[in-house]
Design an enzyme around this catalytic site. Structure first.
Site: not given
Ligand code: GDP
Ligand code: IMO
Ligand code: MG
Length: 426
Positions: A13, A16, A40, A222
């Site tokens: 999260d 990416k 996600g 991840q």
């Molecule tokens: P990912 O799984 O690595 O793609 O990250 P996620 O999408 O799960 O979580 C990142 C969250 O931060 C998302 O809601 C993005 O829209 C938001 N986001 C990404 N870059 C930035 C940033 O530079 N500033 C802010 N405020 N939000 C960001």
């Molecule tokens: P993105 O791509 C954050 C975590 C789960 C759990 C562990 C194992 O959005 O960064 P799983 O369902 O993969 O067997 O769960 O890994 N986990 C993540 N945490 N971001 C993710 O993906 C994750 N994908 C799995 O919360 O701790």
């Molecule tokens: Mg994510």
């Protein structure tokens, strides 16, 4: 500069999806190479929000989105994501899917949930999407592959074979109902006609593209510290999200990876169980969670929050050969008078300056903080490094020193355009 990998340097999260999307229209292929819909990735484009779980972020760009062999595919999720995007006017017809990718069957989801329940206090905190059991079957050589869908009898035989042992386990150990093999096979085969036109020899196609000088972005899911080999085992996911996973998960050689971009959030978050040295269990943690909107894109769970941990990020940069770091969500730190940054751990009274290999040390690690000056200005409109307040610049520079890798981009908001680029990534 044809092969670029984007990976998470913390526990997921980091942003990416946004960073991948930002690489933009010149990208020819965007490849998911590991994980499944446990990911996600949220993108905000022209004020519209898109939450992608299985589809590569490049689906919103003109290039070709690819699901590589290293991904585990829940067909129901795949098509509901495609249908939802189509309903919003997004063309998904360019998507291609590796014949060798594995399938998440309904019984993998059941097993994921019952295993977690059975583990009780020792649970991993998985996303419950069946990802671990699907990879376990792959390694046990009883998995179902995308190409199996194209041969009805083969698929039926494989499902039946895979269920012999699982039904014993479900009924006798977990007290569940046995799963009917024909029902599962019927369900999976109902997607076959939609899958067929997408199936490709992805490895061949990507190698041809790279040979022709095309730009291929490998979008990690991840993160390094969730990697089954390098993460906080057993509190990890069941695949290799590290940069090297781009090779095994798509079929390209390591010499094809020209640049490794590590995404690091300006603070730290984690979902699920497992150690997290800089975690804040107080009001400061609540404030980061609130300001950063730190609730899971996949499960909606509140993310655990803490200060930036350079030991965590430095290890990821070193073990992945990260060439550039993209620091995200710096805007979320606006308004703190002082911002603590962890510079070392104290483990059993000893100062430790590298992320430890022993799980016990990681669990016991107490962060040693340095306190940097904060800033109060809104930085979401900044587009150059010089526009950032001086203390904000100093925060970035100090992080750069501590992680021992250059910071090439900074996220200052969720929108596609909200970034400060210091060095070009392409
Ligand atoms: P990912 O799984 O690595 O793609 O990250 P996620 O999408 O799960 O979580 C990142 C969250 O931060 C998302 O809601 C993005 O829209 C938001 N986001 C990404 N870059 C930035 C940033 O530079 N500033 C802010 N405020 N939000 C960001
Ligand atoms: P993105 O791509 C954050 C975590 C789960 C759990 C562990 C194992 O959005 O960064 P799983 O369902 O993969 O067997 O769960 O890994 N986990 C993540 N945490 N971001 C993710 O993906 C994750 N994908 C799995 O919360 O701790
Ligand atoms: Mg994510």
């Amino acid at each position: 500069m044809p092969g670029i990998v984007v990976i998470g340097t913390q526990w997921g999260d980091e942003g990416k999806g946004k960073a991948t999307d930002q690489l933009g229209d010149s990208v020819d292929y965007t490849v998911r190479y590991s994980g499944g819909n446990n990911a996600g990735h949220t993108l905000v484009v022209n004020g519209e929000k898109y939450a992608l779980h299985l589809l590569p972020s490049g689906i919103l760009n003109p290039g070709i989105p690819v699901i590589g062999n290293g991904v585990v595919v829940d067909l129901e999720v795949l098509f509901s994501e495609i249908d939802a995007l189509n309903a919003r006017g997004i063309d998904t017809s360019r998507l291609i899917l590796s014949a060798n990718a594995h399938i998440i069957a309904p019984y993998h989801k059941t097993l994921d949930k019952v295993t977690e329940r059975f583990l009780g206090k020792r649970k991993i905190g998985t996303t419950g999407r069946g990802v671990g059991p699907a990879y376990a079957d792959k390694i046990n050589r009883v998995g179902l592959r995308i190409q199996d869908l194209l041969d009805e009898q083969l698929l039926r035989d494989k499902v039946a074979a895979s269920l012999i042992q699982k039904n014993q386990l479900l009924v006798k150990v977990y007290n569940q109902m046995a799963v009917d093999a024909d029902e599962v096979a019927d369900h999976l085969l109902s997607f076959a006609d939609r899958v067929r036109p997408m199936v490709r020899d992805v490895a061949r196609e990507l190698n041809d593209a790279l040979e022709a000088g095309k730009l291929v972005v490998f979008e990690g899911a991840q993160a390094h510290h969730l990697d089954v080999d390098h993460g906080t085992y057993p509190y990890v996911t069941s695949s290799n999200p590290i940069a090297a996973g781009a090779c095994t998960g798509s079929g390209v050689g390591p010499n094809r990876l020209d640049r490794i971009v590590g995404i690091a959030k300006a603070y730290t978050t984690r979902v699920g169980e497992g150690p997290f040295p800089t975690e804040l269990l107080d009001a400061d943690g609540d404030r980061l969670r609130h300001d950063g909107g730190e609730f899971g894109t996949t499960t909606g769970r509140p993310r655990r929050c803490g200060w930036f941990d350079p030991l965590v990020v430095e290890a990821a940069c070193t073990y992945n050969g990260v060439t550039d770091v993209f620091l995200t969500k710096l805007d979320i730190l606006t308004g703190w008078e002082k911002i603590p940054v962890c510079v070392a751990y104290e483990v059993d009274g000893e100062r430790v300056e590298h992320y430890p290999v022993m799980m016990d040390d990681i669990v016991k690690a107490k962060p040693v903080y340095e306190y940097l000056d904060g800033w109060s200005e809104d930085i979401s409109g900044c587009r150059t490094f010089d526009e950032l307040p001086a203390t904000c610049q100093a925060y970035v520079k100090r992080l750069e020193e501590l992680i021992r890798c250059r910071i090439s981009g900074i996220g200052v908001g969720p929108g596609r355009e909200q970034a400060v680029m210091i060095h070009d990534l392409i």
